[in-house]
Design a protein around this motif. Structure first.
Motif, PDB file in Angstrom:
ATOM      1  N   ASN A  84     -38.197 -31.769  -7.893  1.00  0.00           N
ATOM      2  CA  ASN A  84     -39.337 -31.342  -8.868  1.00  0.00           C
ATOM      3  C   ASN A  84     -40.196 -32.594  -8.736  1.00  0.00           C
ATOM      4  N   ASP A  85     -39.775 -33.744  -8.485  1.00  0.00           N
ATOM      5  CA  ASP A  85     -40.680 -34.858  -8.327  1.00  0.00           C
ATOM      6  C   ASP A  85     -41.515 -35.137  -7.117  1.00  0.00           C
ATOM      7  N   ILE A  86     -40.806 -34.315  -5.923  1.00  0.00           N
ATOM      8  CA  ILE A  86     -41.598 -34.687  -4.702  1.00  0.00           C
ATOM      9  C   ILE A  86     -43.074 -33.870  -4.627  1.00  0.00           C
ATOM     10  N   PHE A  87     -43.250 -32.844  -5.252  1.00  0.00           N
ATOM     11  CA  PHE A  87     -44.483 -32.187  -5.203  1.00  0.00           C
ATOM     12  C   PHE A  87     -45.399 -32.282  -6.419  1.00  0.00           C
ATOM     13  N   PHE A  88     -45.196 -33.402  -7.221  1.00  0.00           N
ATOM     14  CA  PHE A  88     -46.334 -33.575  -8.303  1.00  0.00           C
ATOM     15  C   PHE A  88     -47.759 -33.718  -7.661  1.00  0.00           C
ATOM     16  N   GLY A  89     -48.453 -32.830  -8.225  1.00  0.00           N
ATOM     17  CA  GLY A  89     -50.004 -32.912  -7.704  1.00  0.00           C
ATOM     18  C   GLY A  89     -50.341 -32.214  -6.614  1.00  0.00           C
ATOM     19  N   VAL A  90     -49.164 -31.645  -5.752  1.00  0.00           N
ATOM     20  CA  VAL A  90     -49.695 -30.848  -4.673  1.00  0.00           C
ATOM     21  C   VAL A  90     -50.420 -29.664  -5.152  1.00  0.00           C
ATOM     22  N   PRO A  91     -51.332 -29.349  -4.650  1.00  0.00           N
ATOM     23  CA  PRO A  91     -51.956 -27.910  -5.239  1.00  0.00           C
ATOM     24  C   PRO A  91     -51.247 -26.780  -4.842  1.00  0.00           C
ATOM     25  N   GLY A  92     -50.949 -25.920  -5.953  1.00  0.00           N
ATOM     26  CA  GLY A  92     -50.624 -24.522  -5.302  1.00  0.00           C
ATOM     27  C   GLY A  92     -49.084 -24.513  -5.388  1.00  0.00           C
ATOM     28  N   ILE A  93     -48.414 -25.449  -5.545  1.00  0.00           N
ATOM     29  CA  ILE A  93     -46.903 -25.422  -5.518  1.00  0.00           C
ATOM     30  C   ILE A  93     -46.295 -26.162  -6.629  1.00  0.00           C
ATOM     31  N   LYS A  94     -45.457 -25.496  -7.391  1.00  0.00           N
ATOM     32  CA  LYS A  94     -44.431 -25.911  -8.625  1.00  0.00           C
ATOM     33  C   LYS A  94     -42.952 -25.855  -8.407  1.00  0.00           C
ATOM     34  N   VAL A  95     -42.182 -26.647  -8.898  1.00  0.00           N
ATOM     35  CA  VAL A  95     -40.912 -26.642  -8.809  1.00  0.00           C
ATOM     36  C   VAL A  95     -40.301 -26.292  -9.990  1.00  0.00           C
ATOM     37  N   TYR A  96     -39.446 -25.808 -10.133  1.00  0.00           N
ATOM     38  CA  TYR A  96     -38.418 -25.715 -11.694  1.00  0.00           C
ATOM     39  C   TYR A  96     -37.128 -25.657 -11.421  1.00  0.00           C
ATOM     40  N   SER A  97     -36.257 -26.405 -12.520  1.00  0.00           N
ATOM     41  CA  SER A  97     -35.063 -26.158 -12.442  1.00  0.00           C
ATOM     42  C   SER A  97     -34.412 -25.669 -13.873  1.00  0.00           C
ATOM     43  N   ASN A  98     -35.203 -25.606 -14.799  1.00  0.00           N
ATOM     44  CA  ASN A  98     -34.872 -24.906 -16.098  1.00  0.00           C
ATOM     45  C   ASN A  98     -33.630 -25.715 -16.646  1.00  0.00           C
ATOM     46  N   GLY A  99     -33.951 -26.972 -16.912  1.00  0.00           N
ATOM     47  CA  GLY A  99     -32.947 -27.972 -17.481  1.00  0.00           C
ATOM     48  C   GLY A  99     -31.661 -28.116 -16.524  1.00  0.00           C
ATOM     49  N   ARG A 100     -31.699 -27.910 -15.383  1.00  0.00           N
ATOM     50  CA  ARG A 100     -30.646 -28.086 -14.400  1.00  0.00           C
ATOM     51  C   ARG A 100     -31.191 -28.920 -13.337  1.00  0.00           C
ATOM     52  N   PRO A 101     -31.545 -30.039 -13.319  1.00  0.00           N
ATOM     53  CA  PRO A 101     -32.105 -30.704 -12.160  1.00  0.00           C
ATOM     54  C   PRO A 101     -31.442 -30.861 -10.895  1.00  0.00           C
ATOM     55  N   VAL A 103     -30.513 -28.216  -9.333  1.00  0.00           N
ATOM     56  CA  VAL A 103     -30.940 -27.081  -8.294  1.00  0.00           C
ATOM     57  C   VAL A 103     -32.144 -26.938  -8.649  1.00  0.00           C
ATOM     58  N   SER A 104     -32.987 -26.525  -7.720  1.00  0.00           N
ATOM     59  CA  SER A 104     -34.487 -26.181  -7.820  1.00  0.00           C
ATOM     60  C   SER A 104     -34.964 -24.994  -7.357  1.00  0.00           C
ATOM     61  N   ASN A 105     -35.861 -24.238  -7.695  1.00  0.00           N
ATOM     62  CA  ASN A 105     -36.628 -23.075  -7.300  1.00  0.00           C
ATOM     63  C   ASN A 105     -37.953 -23.393  -7.101  1.00  0.00           C
ATOM     64  N   ILE A 106     -38.495 -23.081  -5.907  1.00  0.00           N
ATOM     65  CA  ILE A 106     -40.018 -23.401  -5.522  1.00  0.00           C
ATOM     66  C   ILE A 106     -40.955 -22.098  -5.698  1.00  0.00           C
ATOM     67  N   ASN A 107     -41.831 -22.587  -6.045  1.00  0.00           N
ATOM     68  CA  ASN A 107     -43.106 -21.380  -6.405  1.00  0.00           C
ATOM     69  C   ASN A 107     -44.316 -21.796  -5.600  1.00  0.00           C
ATOM     70  N   ILE A 108     -44.983 -21.094  -4.987  1.00  0.00           N
ATOM     71  CA  ILE A 108     -46.337 -21.189  -4.203  1.00  0.00           C
ATOM     72  C   ILE A 108     -47.123 -20.321  -4.635  1.00  0.00           C
ATOM     73  N   ARG A 109     -48.213 -20.370  -5.315  1.00  0.00           N
ATOM     74  CA  ARG A 109     -49.179 -19.383  -5.499  1.00  0.00           C
ATOM     75  C   ARG A 109     -48.596 -18.395  -6.354  1.00  0.00           C
ATOM     76  N   VAL A 135     -30.957 -20.619 -12.544  1.00  0.00           N
ATOM     77  CA  VAL A 135     -31.911 -20.621 -11.520  1.00  0.00           C
ATOM     78  C   VAL A 135     -31.695 -19.782 -10.363  1.00  0.00           C
ATOM     79  N   ALA A 136     -32.367 -18.674  -9.771  1.00  0.00           N
ATOM     80  CA  ALA A 136     -31.739 -17.698  -9.083  1.00  0.00           C
ATOM     81  C   ALA A 136     -31.668 -18.532  -7.663  1.00  0.00           C
ATOM     82  N   ARG A 137     -32.765 -19.369  -7.535  1.00  0.00           N
ATOM     83  CA  ARG A 137     -32.910 -20.003  -5.852  1.00  0.00           C
ATOM     84  C   ARG A 137     -32.321 -21.259  -6.166  1.00  0.00           C
ATOM     85  N   MET A 138     -30.854 -21.519  -5.761  1.00  0.00           N
ATOM     86  CA  MET A 138     -30.337 -22.702  -5.899  1.00  0.00           C
ATOM     87  C   MET A 138     -30.546 -23.520  -4.471  1.00  0.00           C
ATOM     88  N   PHE A 139     -31.071 -24.714  -4.702  1.00  0.00           N
ATOM     89  CA  PHE A 139     -31.518 -25.448  -3.504  1.00  0.00           C
ATOM     90  C   PHE A 139     -31.531 -27.009  -3.716  1.00  0.00           C
TER      91      PHE A 139
END
Length: 690
Positions: A84-101, A103-109, A135-139
């Motif tokens: 979640n911290d890696i992509f702060f401020g990078v346009p077009g990409i967000k990462v969420y973990s829904n309260g579970r840091p 694991v992460s799911n990546i959203n682009i556009r 989180v559906a995409r566990m990574f």
């Protein structure tokens, strides 16, 4: 779970801290401050660095597509503790973990889940997908293991395999040649870090050894122990803590002057809970290999071969009313081969890339009774493709033309298959050869992508309870069609040196895009019709993955950096809007559209660039389709001090004003979890070698 062996963990952290302090004092006594390495703070040359996602040696700025890069220096400044911290401020990409840091799911556009965003680590695809309320995409990949991250938005990255209609995120892990200095044969680095929110501790060690000019090896181990964090409203988010142990080995051998073999392993053991009666453990093992041949004299042969095996083993243990353990195992095997030839035909220079790739997913689920989890059925998926791409350059004109063929086969409780050709065309023009606009390039592009459904989407079954006397049935749909993404994009690339003063630099990328996804797959719930399968099973409601008519997403992205040595600044922006349309013409907002955001970053360097002070401000406006997310503004501060080239101190404050906010792209079926509030991070890194 997280209190087990706590004393041992504190002992490890204290021991590492004492060793770090002792080595720091020795390093400070020996180092000459005049020999300091200049700290660029990751803010000046990011757009000029060669990207991994380019197979023709292009930088992000030179690419006729929306590409961004996060370097190792940038990761250090951000003190990233999770994806979640890696992509702060990078346009077009967000990462969420829904309260579970953990694991992460990546959203682009506005696209996420089920492989719409291809996440790749050193060539290993991260394809794990689990249907459920979590989180559906566990990574998970520890940021401490990462050398750089490249992001390409949209299906322009069709040379990286099938399915990436949203884009590609490519993580490149550390290797010895990146870590060792020219005059070193060995080096060791130790990092200790503390975070106030959740009392998170991180201990990391990196070591590398160069046997000779032809062989080297690097090892990295990271331990993280985090408690539950508090959101901006002061509420502690239950079960948000996690324990992760990660490791990494990578060795490089150069059999000849023009060839190189790299073998790697990356693994982790990740433990967390989603509720008081459910614990998770995720074990990951990635084995990667790359062989490449490159000869400056023989420009026809620049061959790359990458192979990977990625094993993910998830154990879900329930201790409530239905105790038992369910296992989910995914083994992903992949092979990627390509060759780039450089030649000229008259006035035109060509960079011709020909390649092919194959990915095989073997997914198995097993409940305590020995049966498969019907919501995540056992099955296999085989996807392969071949492509050709030519980058043609003539003075002020650049053309990238490509064609990809994809084929897939899905096998579970039934079988399905399909194939398709997907074209790509990009045209760039540099209209000015002199003056301040000589670094301006204007481009337009069109690209198509193709995503096959996964086994869960095609073969899901079972009954889902909604409380006493209320339930609905999941119906399989083996006739699901693949999704096809068609993206138009218009953009500008701009670079200028000496714009205001002799040694300053300006880099800028901006683009408008429109993505039309045909046969978009979603899972609606609908009333059972008389005589249907749902009715025969005693249900009044059904749920089934289906192809919507289309989903349309459009937006604007901006990324810019200005650096004048003593001070620097950056500005990025992302505005995305989208909806889906059913075959009756009814429009509905997409729930995966992220907030529109504008991020301003700036700072100054002191003490011959050994000290950097800076801050970030990010404005976020919630999309119209979100019923729970609100507008919010984040303010972050950071400082990095490097008194010697072998000693570094890091300080960072995230969410300075303790704002409570929720990402609009999360799945709220398991609850709405706000993101972390005020977080103070402290870290120290000591390094020595010879």
């Amino acid at each position: 779970m997280q209190d087990n062996s706590l004393n041992g963990r504190l002992g490890l952290l204290c021991g590492t801290s004492l060793m770090t302090l002792a080595l720091s004092m020795g390093a400070m006594a020996q180092e000459d401050p005049s020999m300091m390495m200049a700290d660029a703070a990751g803010s000046v040359t990011l757009l000029d660095r060669i990207t991994v996602v380019s197979r023709t040696g292009d930088s992000a700025l030179d690419t006729l597509a929306s590409v961004s890069q996060i370097s190792g220096e940038e990761l250090e400044r951000r003190m990233a503790s999770n994806a979640n911290d890696i992509f702060f401020g990078v346009p077009g990409i967000k990462v969420y973990s829904n309260g579970r840091p953990a694991v992460s799911n990546i959203n682009i556009r506005g696209l996420q889940d089920a492989g719409r965003v291809a996440v790749i680590v050193d060539g290993a695809r991260q394809n794990f997908h689990k249907a459920g309320h979590e989180v559906a995409r566990m990574f998970w990949l520890d940021p401490e293991l990462v050398q750089q991250v490249d992001v390409i938005r949209g299906p322009s990255a069709n040379t990286f395999g099938s399915g990436a209609i949203g884009g590609v995120v490519y993580f490149e892990t550390k290797q010895a040649e990146d870590f060792l200095r020219d005059d070193e044969n060995y080096a060791l680095s130790l990092t200790g870090r503390y975070e106030s929110n959740g009392s998170g501790w991180t201990t990391s060690a990196v070591g590398a050894y160069r046997f000779n000019e032809a062989a080297s090896i690097l090892g990295n181990i990271v331990w993280r122990d985090y408690g539950d964090y508090k959101d901006g409203g002061g509420v502690r988010v239950g079960h948000s803590g996690f324990d992760v142990l990660s490791g990494h080995l990578k060795g490089t051998i150069k059999p000849t002057e023009n060839s190189e073999l790299t073998l790697g392993w990356t693994g982790s053991r990740d433990e967390w809970s989603s509720k008081a009666t459910r614990d998770y453990r995720l074990d990951s093992d990635m084995f990667t290999g790359e062989f490449k041949i490159s000869d400056a004299e023989e420009k026809w042969v620049n061959l790359n071969i990458k192979g990977a095996i990625n094993n993910l083993d998830l154990r879900q243990t329930d201790t409530g009313s239905r105790p038992g353990t369910t296992g989910y195992d995914l083994r992903t095997s992949s092979l990627d081969i390509w060759n780039t030839s450089y030649f000229e035909t008259g006035l035109f220079a060509h960079e011709l890339t020909v390649g092919g790739d194959w990915v095989y997913d073997d997914f198995t689920s097993k409940t305590g009774s020995g049966a498969a989890d019907s919501f995540n059925p056992t099955g296999t998926r085989s996807v392969w493709g071949a492509y050709v791409q030519d980058k043609i350059t003539y003075d002020w004109l650049e053309i990238v033309a490509g064609l990809r063929y994809d084929s897939y086969e899905l096998e579970g409780s039934g079988k399905s298959s399909g194939d398709r050709f997907s074209p790509r065309l990009s045209v760039g023009v540099s209209p000015f050869s002199e003056g301040a606009l000589s670094g301006l390039q204007v481009y337009g592009s069109y690209a198509e992508g193709y995503r096959a459904p996964n086994t869960s989407e095609a073969y899901i079954t079972g009954t889902h309870s909604m409380g006493p006397g209320r339930s609905f049935a999941f119906l399989p749909n083996p006739d699901l069609k693949p999704e096809t993404g068609r993206t138009w994009e218009a953009g500008v690339n701009y670079k200028a040196d000496g714009l205001i003063q002799a040694d300053d630099t300006l880099r800028l990328k901006a683009a408008y895009f429109h993505n039309d996804i045909k046969d978009y797959i979603t899972i609606p719930t609908f009333p059972a019709t008389p005589g249907s399968e749902c009715t025969s099973l005693g249900h009044t409601m059904c749920a089934q993955y289906q192809n919507m008519y289309s989903a349309r997403i459009q937006g604007f992205e901006l990324e810019s950096r200005y650096d004048a040595g003593r001070y620097f600044a950056g500005l990025s922006a992302s505005i995305i809007d989208g909806h889906q349309t059913d075959r009756s013409g009814v429009r509905k907002d997409l729930t995966t559209i992220p907030s529109a955001s504008v991020t301003v970053d700036g700072g100054m360097r002191f003490l011959e660039r050994r000290l950097t002070l800076g801050g970030e401000v990010q404005f976020n406006k919630a999309p119209s389709g979100s019923s729970f997310a609100k507008d919010y503004t984040l303010v972050n501060l950071y400082a990095n001090y490097q008194p010697t080239e072998n000693l570094r101190f890091d300080f960072r404050v995230d969410n300075l004003f303790d704002k409570r906010y929720v990402l609009p792209i999360v799945d709220t079926s398991d609850g709405v979890f706000a993101q972390p509030g005020l977080t103070v991070k402290l870290g120290a890194t000591v390094r020595f070698g010879g």
